[in-house]
Structures are given as C-alpha cells and as structure tokens.
Design an enzyme around this catalytic site. Structure first.
Site, PDB file in Angstrom:
ATOM      1  CG  ASP A 292     -22.332  89.568 -36.703  1.00 22.86           C
ATOM      2  OD1 ASP A 292     -21.304  89.214 -37.268  1.00 22.86           O
ATOM      3  OD2 ASP A 292     -22.564  90.765 -36.407  1.00 22.86           O
TER       4      ASP A 292
HETATM    5  C1  GLC Z   1     -20.976  93.452 -37.732  1.00 24.47           C
HETATM    6  C2  GLC Z   1     -19.853  92.447 -37.630  1.00 24.47           C
HETATM    7  C3  GLC Z   1     -19.478  92.100 -36.228  1.00 24.47           C
HETATM    8  C4  GLC Z   1     -19.648  93.323 -35.351  1.00 24.47           C
HETATM    9  C5  GLC Z   1     -21.128  93.632 -35.280  1.00 24.47           C
HETATM   10  C6  GLC Z   1     -21.410  94.896 -34.458  1.00 24.47           C
HETATM   11  O1  GLC Z   1     -21.865  93.066 -38.732  1.00 24.47           O
HETATM   12  O2  GLC Z   1     -19.993  91.243 -38.349  1.00 24.47           O
HETATM   13  O3  GLC Z   1     -18.116  91.633 -36.238  1.00 24.47           O
HETATM   14  O4  GLC Z   1     -19.142  93.075 -34.046  1.00 24.47           O
HETATM   15  O5  GLC Z   1     -21.718  93.764 -36.573  1.00 24.47           O
HETATM   16  O6  GLC Z   1     -20.815  95.991 -35.051  1.00 24.47           O
END
Ligand code: GLC
Length: 753
Positions: A292
């Site tokens: 993430d």
């Molecule tokens: C965010 C979220 C994740 C998302 C990623 C890209 O922090 O936790 O669900 O897909 O970053 O945007």
C-alpha cells in the site's frame, strides 16, 4: 453388425479429433510457455537497475491518494527503466505520453497504470457497501464490468479493487469500501467484483487487472481507527478475514495489495506468514503483490525495522513484490544484494510476476492498446452505463421504516417540500473513492432534487429549503424549512454525513448524524406533516431520534451518478426497494463491535430483560438498531413449507432444503431469503448462526415460488484449533430468515460419521 468401412471411418474420425485436441493443447502450452519464455528472455537482458525499476511504482502528478514525495525526475527515471508502474495517471492522452517515454528506455518495457476505480470511473456507482446491500451478485459484477470498460478505455490497466476487508466497526471510515461484516456474503461479492473487473480475458481491451485488498485483516483495526493495529487469533483470521481474499483468488485476481496494519505485531507488508506461506504458498498465487502507499517505509514507524534498508529487506523477503511510493526498494535492494542479505532470485521472482502480467495484458505487443482516444470517447458517453448505474443504485437503497405505507408516494401529489442540506447536493452523491476524470464535469451527477424534478409531473409543485448545514449549530434556516413544510402534503428530508466523513483516514468516534439535522427533523415533524427521511452516509450511523420518530426512512448511502433518479424511482414506487443491510447497525457507538454471528457465551443474552444473566450492557438493548440482513419492501412476503429431504447426512452427502415464499402484498417485489446454520456443539464454540446461503427472488404480487438450497460438507465446516478445516458430526440448527434476527422457519439435521 457395423460394416468394416464404418468402423475404419469411425477410427479415422476419432484419431482426427484426438490430433486436434493434442494440437490445441500444444498450442496452449506453447502459448503458456511462450509467455514464460518471453518473461525469461526479457529478464535475461535486464540490468539490476532495470530489474529494481520494475518493482517501483510512483504516483503521477495528477491526484494524490497518499502522502506525496516531490520528485521531478520521474520522466528521466522512466526513460532509464527505473519505474515499472504509475498510479493516479488517467486518460488516454496522459497515459500515452508516459508510455511514449517508457518506449524510449533501453528494453522498452511498458508501464502499468493503476487507479482506484473502486465504484466506477466516469459513471459513478453506489459505494461498495451500498451495492453489497443489494445482495445482487450479477448486478455487482455488471457494475464492476462497466467500471472496467470505462477505465480501460481511458488508459488504465489495473484497478486497486475490490476492497474485500471484512469490517464490523462502523467507526472505521473504510467500511464504505467493502462488503460488510459477513465472510460468506463478502466472499460471494469479492468473486463477482473480480470477475466484473477482469471480464472474459485479461488482455482484452475492456478488461483491467483486479487487486484484492488489503491483505489482510485491515478491517479489524482496533477501535475502528484507520491504520491501527490488528490483534487476532490465526483461527479468526482464517474463519472470518481470509475467505473473501481466497474467493478473489479463486476468481482469478491478478494482483493483491497488502495492508497498512500490523497483524499481531508484524506489519502486513513485511508479513511472511500472510504473503509467502498463505498467499503464494498454500494458495499458490501466481500474480504479484503491491504494497500500500508507502507501507514498506512505514514499517520503520511500526518499529519492526530500524531503517529503510531493513524495511526493504523485510518486505522483499516477505513477498511484497512492488513498492508503491516508498522508494525503499529503489534505494536499498542493490546494497542488500551486495551485502548478501538477499539473493537475486528474490528480485527475479518479483520481476517475473510483474512482467508476466504485462505480457498477459498484451502491453509488450502493443504498449498503446489502451490509449485509443476514440474508444475512450465512446466508452465515457455510453448511456447504457448510466442506466446500469441507476438500476444498481435503486437496488442499493434500504427501506428501514415505512409506517402506514407512507411510501411509495403518489404521483398525483400537488406539493412536495424537499428539505435538507443534501437535497440539492451534487458531488456529495459520489461518496469517497470516486474518480475525478480530467475534463469530465461532474455535474452530470443527477442530484436528488434533479431526480425528483425528473420524476414528478407538471401538476406537482416542488418546494425547497436547505434548513441547515450538515455540520454546525446554525438553526436560522429552520423557519424557512417549516414554512415550506406547512405548504406541502409531504416532506422529504435529505440528511446525513458529508461524503468525506467516511473513506480512508475518516474514522469517527461519534457516528451520529452531525450538526442540528435531527433537530430540523423534529421541527418538521412538529408541523404534523408526514416526513420521509433519506439518510446519506458511507457507514452505519446512529440516528435513534430519526429511527424512533420519522414515519419513513430510506438509507440512501452514496449512490453515485444516478442518485437522484434512483431515489425518485424508489420514492414513487417505480422500483420496489429490496436491499438488505450487509452490516449490523449499532444503537450507540458504545455497542460496537456488534455483529450477528457472535458466540453464545456462558451467560447468553437471550432477551432484553434478564439483566443479570446476559452478556450485554445494563443500559442498552442487546440487539442492534437494525440487524444484518434487514430491509423492508413495499410488499410483504410469507415463508412456509420448509422441508429437508433427509435429517441425517454423511460428509459426502448433501441435504436438499426447500421452502415456499409468497408475495402476500400488492406490489411486485424481490425478497432476499437467507439461510443460516448453527453448529450446536463443536470442538470450539460456534456462532449462534452463520449465513451459509441466500437467494434473491422476484415475485409478482400474489405469486409464490419454491426456493431450494443445498447443504454440503463445506457449509458445515470451520477451522478448528489446529487450523484444520473440519465438519464435525453432530446436530445443526437450520434457520431461514428475512434477516439475521427475523427467523421465519426452523429445522435441524444431523451430520453423521
Ligand atoms: C491508499 C489506500 C489504497 C489505495 C492506494 C492507492 O492509501 O489505502 O486502498 O489503493 O493508497 O491509492
């Protein structure tokens, strides 16, 4: 007796068929081997810098969904093969530009473009938790399909969805993004959404790679506080939180995303048990895992690693293939290799997993296959998409209350007062995790006011007053609202949260309806006019005053582009609401966590009176305000004639369950029939009931249908203390419910050795 020539002809024919099958098989193997061979051929040519580049994902500069690191050298890094993927880069124009830069690199390895297309791209669908309340798997698959068609036409290869985190704490803002509290329903929905996003074949120009997230148990954050720790037994992890991920894998999810939380002290990003032992080991996952946003580097904050060097070591050994935005891989993998902390095989495995998806998406053959401006134009203006969104939105609206059949409203009403801070809101209807598509004016969203105007005829006058804001204690608008109500035959009041009060980093300690909105309701009720309340939210809210005093309540969540039309369809009965809650609604925030599939405990709370002998609170009912699986209809249904074709079954057998459901009201409608089981005695305590099947059926007024379910060993199984999945002989209680609390029919059967 067949002639010889017939026999010879038959033999030749069979040999022909056999040869055909063999050649198809060889071609397929050749094709399969070709992709693996191609991957290895590219890998062989790659320098270490280029290999590490494939593990590197940066945010484009269009929109940020995490803490941004300013970096003006991205184009140069892409040109040098040092970036494998970009996120938050949308549109054929912009993606083409970046892909052209990638084609200037030495090996011309194409970029992957990822985006959070969670509930629609240009056409916004209801937030996923709202869709989940439809229990309509084909509809949810179709919604994901539309999202994929629009996103893929706009240059996107990969969506960071579906979010499949089971969640039982509505203080957590991201409950809006998932499918609620139940692993059975959540697994079915995960499967449907992956199928929707990925379509028939990855590599089709209307398919995007799915990404099952957030692996794992992110929804169990302590206190419902986003990013917080998760502490649970491996047994609970396997029983409740992993099943939707396994369903996503079974549906062919191309990628997984690990989660911000630590699980029992080990961050998911650096968790070998999750990513190597379970996902890539036991489950045999062949795709790739993306971290993430920044979660590799954030392991330093968790305190499991000292620095980025150790963070990179932990993540790459644990099976985290691609580094979203932390730059730990870019800055440390070379040194880790030089220090013999890791073997190049670890990096090669991650690179091959990523390259394989790029081949499967056809990007090596044609890096610009998703950059077709004409296809983008057509896909983003396809009216069947808005029709699909309108239908999905209507299916997601939950009728919580309807005293004296106030709803549906008559189309002959002369004056309707539409009041509230969300009545004329436009973008609010998109909810969180919408996509701001460049160049697309989001006013194409149908507001609730507009939806009403579209619905009523010229003989109906619509009156409007805002009444108050979503937040704040200003009641100066009440008088105007009351004045409008006094002129009207019916009042519709649209209240709730702001759309950005749920979603990522949006946990709330108080999940009441903010501001003075319920006081506005009280003032409107005092006029004596009938008031229909629309509650707009991304989570279960606490709204006891509204629940106890409003004659009619529709939970409208955030319904997306067609919100206004869908709400009007339901208000006037052009669609008979059938949705049922995918999450229990607490009476107070103090009642959290509350979910239906709880254990009985040694002193079970059996009713609201046995205070001393109960496992609840002395100052509160033991039941949720609204139960899992609860939702009303404009018609009524009767359940009868439950029969089991046998009362004893061996593990290898099945029991056929049948019952009759009748539509005893005056409207055609759909009913979601739920089958719950209770394993009465197990080697471990077992939940008082667990959803094990459901059926959504349409019945015309007066019609009756026979519904069938099949009980097999899998539905009786659970993870025992040794984490073995077992079905233990003994008695099972079978319940057929209109909700987890409203059990209509009961029976029992025995699993025998
Ligand atoms: C965010 C979220 C994740 C998302 C990623 C890209 O922090 O936790 O669900 O897909 O970053 O945007």
């Amino acid at each position: 007796m067949k002639s010889n020539s017939y026999t010879i002809k038959k033999a030749i024919y069979s040999i022909g068929i056999l040869l055909q099958i063999l050649s198809i098989n060889q071609q397929a193997q050749a094709q399969h081997k070709t992709i693996d061979q191609k991957v290895n051929a590219v890998l062989k040519q790659m320098t270490l810098v280029e290999k590490i580049g494939q593990l590197n994902q940066y945010n484009d500069d269009w929109q940020a969904t995490g803490p941004v690191t300013l970096d003006s050298t991205k184009a140069e890094q892409v040109r040098n093969g040092m970036i494998g993927s970009l996120l938050n880069c949308v549109g054929t124009k912009r993606t083409r530009k970046w892909q052209e830069i990638a084609m200037q690199s030495r090996l011309k390895i194409p970029l992957l473009f990822g985006q959070d297309v969670v509930h629609g791209y240009k056409t916004t669908f209801p937030i996923p938790l709202a869709e989940a309340c439809s229990w309509d798997l084909p509809a949810m698959e179709s919604a994901a399909r539309v999202a994929a068609v629009e996103a893929s036409a706009s240059g996107i290869h990969w969506t960071f969805a579906p979010m499949v985190d089971i969640a039982r704490d509505p203080r957590w803002g991201r409950v809006m993004e998932g499918a609620g509290e139940d692993p059975y329903l959540g697994s079915k929905i995960a499967y449907a959404r992956v199928k929707g996003f990925q379509g028939k074949n990855l590599g089709d120009t209307n398919a995007v790679m799915a990404c099952a997230k957030h692996f794992a148990a992110y929804g169990a954050a302590i206190g419902g506080r986003d990013y917080n720790s998760v502490d649970m037994s491996d047994r609970l992890l396997w029983e409740v939180y992993l099943p939707p991920f396994k369903a996503a894998l079974d549906a062919g999810a191309a990628t997984f995303m690990n989660s911000f939380n630590d699980l029992n002290g080990i961050p998911a990003t650096g968790n070998r048990y999750l990513q190597r032992e379970i996902l890539k080991g036991k489950w045999g996952f062949k795709g790739f895992v993306v971290s993430d946003w920044g979660s590799i580097g954030e392991m330093i904050n968790h305190g499991n690693v000292k620095n980025e060097y150790e963070a990179a070591l932990s993540a790459i050994t644990a099976g985290s293939d691609m580094d979203m935005e932390s730059r730990c891989y870019k800055n440390n993998l070379t040194q880790l290799l030089a220090d013999n902390k890791i073997n190049i095989s670890l990096i090669d495995d991650a690179v091959k997993r990523i390259l394989k998806k790029k081949f499967e998406m056809g990007l090596f053959e044609d890096p610009f296959k998703f950059c077709n401006a004409q296809r983008e134009e057509a896909a983003l203006n396809n009216t069947t998409h808005t029709a699909n969104a309108r239908a999905m939105a209507a299916k997601s609206i939950v009728l919580l209350k309807n005293e004296n059949q106030l709803l549906p409203l008559s189309k002959n009403l002369k004056k309707i007062a539409f009041i509230g801070p969300l009545a004329k809101a436009v973008k609010q209807n998109k909810g969180f995790w919408d996509v701001e598509v460049p160049g697309v004016d989001s006013t194409f969203i149908v507001s609730q006011w507009q939806g009403l105007q579209n619905k009523v005829g010229i003989n109906t006058q619509l009156l409007y007053a805002k009444g108050c804001d979503i937040e704040g204690d200003d009641k100066s608008g009440f008088d105007e609202a009351i004045a409008m109500a006094n002129q009207a035959e019916v009042v519709i009041l649209s209240i709730g949260e702001r759309r950005d009060m749920s979603g990522e980093a949006k946990s709330r300690s108080n999940i009441g309806i903010p501001g003075v909105q319920e006081e506005l309701l009280e003032a409107l009720l005092a006029t004596g006019k009938p008031v229909v309340v629309l509650i707009n939210a991304g989570r279960p809210l606490v709204f006891n005053y509204t629940a106890d005093h409003a004659p009619a309540i529709l939970y409208t969540w955030w319904l997306g582009s067609e919100a206004g039309n869908a709400i009007a369809d339901v208000l006037f009965g052009d669609y008979n609401p059938a949705a049922k809650l995918a999450m229990s609604f607490p009476r107070t925030v103090g009642q959290i966590p509350i979910y239906y599939s709880h254990f009985n405990t040694g002193r079970p709370a059996t009713n609201d009176n046995d205070r001393f002998y109960n496992s609840s609170y002395n100052d509160l009912s033991i039941y949720p305000k609204y139960a899992f699986g609860y939702g009303l209809s404009y018609t009524s249904f009767e359940y009868s004639g439950l029969t089991l074709n046998k009362k004893k079954m061996k593990a290898t057998e099945t029991i056929q369950v049948s019952l009759t459901v009748s539509n005893t009201g005056q409207y055609d409608g759909e009913e979601i029939i739920q089958l719950y089981l209770h394993d009465k005695v197990g080697s471990l305590a077992r939940p008082v009931k667990e959803l094990k099947d459901f059926a959504k059926v349409f019945l015309k007024a007066g019609e009756k249908k026979t519904i069938q379910f099949f009980i097999n060993q899998d539905k009786l199984s659970f993870y025992n203390q040794l984490l073995q999945r077992v079905a233990e002989p003994g008695e099972f209680e079978l319940m057929i419910g209109a909700s987890a609390e409203d059990i209509k029919l009961k029976d029992s059967f025995e699993l025998i050795k």
